[in-house]
Design a protein around this motif. Structure first.
Motif, PDB file in Angstrom:
ATOM      1  N   THR A 184      -5.154  -0.188   5.363  1.00  0.00           N
ATOM      2  CA  THR A 184      -3.918   0.282   4.641  1.00  0.00           C
ATOM      3  C   THR A 184      -2.859  -0.797   4.627  1.00  0.00           C
ATOM      4  OG1 THR A 184      -2.995   1.556   6.130  1.00  0.00           O
ATOM      5  CG2 THR A 184      -4.157   2.791   4.321  1.00  0.00           C
ATOM      6  N   ASP A 185      -3.195  -1.935   5.424  1.00  0.00           N
ATOM      7  CA  ASP A 185      -2.111  -2.838   5.716  1.00  0.00           C
ATOM      8  C   ASP A 185      -2.529  -4.167   5.084  1.00  0.00           C
ATOM      9  OD1 ASP A 185      -4.436  -3.041   7.620  1.00  0.00           O
ATOM     10  OD2 ASP A 185      -3.336  -3.815   9.082  1.00  0.00           O
ATOM     11  N   VAL A 186      -3.322  -4.193   4.241  1.00  0.00           N
ATOM     12  CA  VAL A 186      -3.792  -5.709   3.310  1.00  0.00           C
ATOM     13  C   VAL A 186      -2.765  -5.974   2.728  1.00  0.00           C
ATOM     14  CG1 VAL A 186      -6.153  -4.786   2.935  1.00  0.00           C
ATOM     15  CG2 VAL A 186      -4.412  -3.917   1.381  1.00  0.00           C
ATOM     16  N   LYS A 187      -2.938  -7.366   3.123  1.00  0.00           N
ATOM     17  CA  LYS A 187      -1.919  -8.102   2.356  1.00  0.00           C
ATOM     18  C   LYS A 187      -2.393  -9.435   1.695  1.00  0.00           C
ATOM     19  CE  LYS A 187      -0.514 -10.300   6.555  1.00  0.00           C
ATOM     20  NZ  LYS A 187       0.456 -10.348   7.795  1.00  0.00           N
ATOM     21  N   THR A 188      -1.740 -10.229   1.140  1.00  0.00           N
ATOM     22  CA  THR A 188      -2.096 -11.559   0.717  1.00  0.00           C
ATOM     23  C   THR A 188      -1.084 -12.318   1.007  1.00  0.00           C
ATOM     24  OG1 THR A 188      -1.140 -11.013  -1.734  1.00  0.00           O
ATOM     25  CG2 THR A 188      -3.487 -10.900  -1.424  1.00  0.00           C
TER      26      THR A 188
END
Ligand code: PEP
Ligand code: MN
Length: 270
Positions: free
Chosen positions: A9-13
């Motif tokens: 849930t902590d995905v980022k780009t």
């Protein structure tokens, strides 16, 4: 067993398109039709509180006789309108020949469902965005398995492209009450198998506007990282996909409609 086990849930780009703890909404018309139409659409997206606007300049239409998009003029309209409003443009690139041109006008390059397995396009887009702030939204193919979709994403990342976001947009099934069938299981499966963010396009999946908000809420609950929705200031007059476009008043209420669900998932709708 914790049902969210293995879901990230902590995905980022790296380019800031996806931010941990948030739920990113990309909204806008299917197609850029004119300066005035896109300006009206962009104003609504801005007023609705979103930062990313979609719009098609190069359109992958099933019929060669349907409106094919304004091409370069459409790109110019999008960047001219979006820039002063502080909106970032997401638009489809269909042909490797157009990649540089699209990058001049858009922050995020969309690879459409019909091109998910166009491996030379994937490789060239990956190489072109390498080391830039540009990103890619990779739609799932109409009949692609999750594995094929993830491998398509790897074509982009293996070519150097960062900032790839997967987009579930419905698959072909026997069901005819919706345009496609939104496969929310695929969102969860993909998020277990990859670190890439996964967003949902309920507009093309449903093909009808009455399902877009409920499916968007379901996408939040399915741990999606965001949405791509179609909107239009006058859906009845839209040149493309008017039946699935949210009118401005619904778009204006979308953030508020989703936030209770997002709060339950510890996310902020942005
Ligand atoms: C679109 O987003 O404009 C589009 C054509 O979507 P898809 O490739 O998912 O059909
Ligand atoms: Mn569309």
């Amino acid at each position: 067993m914790d049902v969210s086990e293995g879901i990230k849930t902590d995905v980022k780009t790296a380019n800031g398109m996806m931010v941990p703890g948030t739920f990113r909404v990309i909204a806008g018309p299917c197609t850029v039709e004119s300066y005035e139409q896109f300006e009206a659409g962009a104003t609504a997206v801005k007023r609705a509180g979103f930062e990313y606007i979609r719009g098609g300049a190069f359109k992958p239409r099933t019929s060669p006789y349907s409106f094919q998009g304004l091409g370069e003029e459409g790109l110019r309209i999008m960047s001219e309108v979006a820039g002063p409003l502080g909106l970032k443009v997401v638009t489809e690139v269909m042909d490797p020949y157009d990649i540089e041109l699209v990058m001049e006008h858009a922050r995020v390059l969309q690879i459409g469902a019909r091109n998910m397995a166009n491996f030379s396009l994937l490789k060239r887009v990956g190489a072109a965005i390498a080391g830039t702030d540009h990103g890619v939204v990779l739609k799932r193919g109409l009949s692609a398995t999750v594995e094929e979709w993830l491998l398509a994403a790897e074509y982009v990342t293996a070519s150097g492209g960062d900032n790839v976001v997967l987009c579930e947009r419905g698959i072909r099934t026997f069901e005819t009450s919706t345009r496609f069938t939104l496969d929310l299981s695929a969102v969860i499966v993909a998020k277990r198998l990859t670190d890439l963010p996964v967003i949902v396009d309920p507009s093309h999946a449903a093909g009808r506007r009455d399902l877009v908000v409920p499916l968007s809420k379901a996408a939040v609950a399915a741990e999606a990282d965001g949405l791509m929705v179609e909107s239009h200031h006058d859906p009845r007059e839209a040149l493309c996909d008017g039946e699935q476009a949210l009118p401005a008043e619904t778009l204006l209420g979308l953030k508020g409609a989703l936030q209770p669900f997002a709060s339950a998932m510890s996310r902020e709708v942005i």
